[in-house]
Write a protein that holds these residues in place. Sequence first.
Motif, PDB file in Angstrom:
ATOM      1  N   LYS A  13       2.664  93.225  -8.938  1.00 34.56           N
ATOM      2  CA  LYS A  13       3.690  93.864  -8.115  1.00 34.56           C
ATOM      3  C   LYS A  13       3.032  94.328  -6.824  1.00 34.56           C
ATOM      4  N   GLN A  15       2.815  96.784  -3.688  1.00 29.64           N
ATOM      5  CA  GLN A  15       3.223  98.140  -3.313  1.00 29.64           C
ATOM      6  C   GLN A  15       2.528  98.514  -2.010  1.00 29.64           C
ATOM      7  N   LEU A  24      -2.018  95.553  -4.726  1.00 32.26           N
ATOM      8  CA  LEU A  24      -1.504  94.700  -5.787  1.00 32.26           C
ATOM      9  C   LEU A  24      -1.768  95.380  -7.118  1.00 32.26           C
ATOM     10  N   ASN A  25      -0.742  95.532  -7.898  1.00 30.11           N
ATOM     11  CA  ASN A  25      -0.867  96.157  -9.202  1.00 30.11           C
ATOM     12  C   ASN A  25      -0.591  95.122 -10.287  1.00 30.11           C
ATOM     13  N   LEU A  27       0.310  93.315 -13.682  1.00 26.30           N
ATOM     14  CA  LEU A  27       1.233  93.648 -14.757  1.00 26.30           C
ATOM     15  C   LEU A  27       0.700  93.098 -16.072  1.00 26.30           C
ATOM     16  N   ASP A  40       9.403  91.071 -13.338  1.00 26.62           N
ATOM     17  CA  ASP A  40       9.300  92.214 -12.431  1.00 26.62           C
ATOM     18  C   ASP A  40       8.182  92.050 -11.405  1.00 26.62           C
ATOM     19  N   SER A  41       7.516  90.895 -11.418  1.00 28.10           N
ATOM     20  CA  SER A  41       6.401  90.697 -10.489  1.00 28.10           C
ATOM     21  C   SER A  41       6.887  90.118  -9.162  1.00 28.10           C
ATOM     22  N   ASP A  42       6.052  90.272  -8.136  1.00 25.02           N
ATOM     23  CA  ASP A  42       6.334  89.705  -6.819  1.00 25.02           C
ATOM     24  C   ASP A  42       5.595  88.393  -6.605  1.00 25.02           C
ATOM     25  N   TYR A  66       2.958  84.788  -3.320  1.00 24.90           N
ATOM     26  CA  TYR A  66       4.310  85.344  -3.432  1.00 24.90           C
ATOM     27  C   TYR A  66       5.247  84.297  -4.025  1.00 24.90           C
TER      28      TYR A  66
END
Length: 70
Positions: A13, A15, A24-25, A27, A40-42, A66
Amino acid sequence: KFKKDFTFFVPAKVQFTAEGIITLNPLTSNGSGDFSSIKDSDGLIEINNQTMQNHYAQGTLIPFHYWDRI
């Protein structure tokens, strides 16, 4: 140490910090067949042997793909 070359993709994700820095986080995922974990990821963080062996530090630039550009 990894003996064979490989590339690993981790859903993440995007942010932004208050200072406007992109982070970048990663998941949690249960592997390549776990499609529900990516909803839920980008996009995907690309990790290869070199990245894994260097244990990249915070602030290191790493490849990110992306969804809207794949």
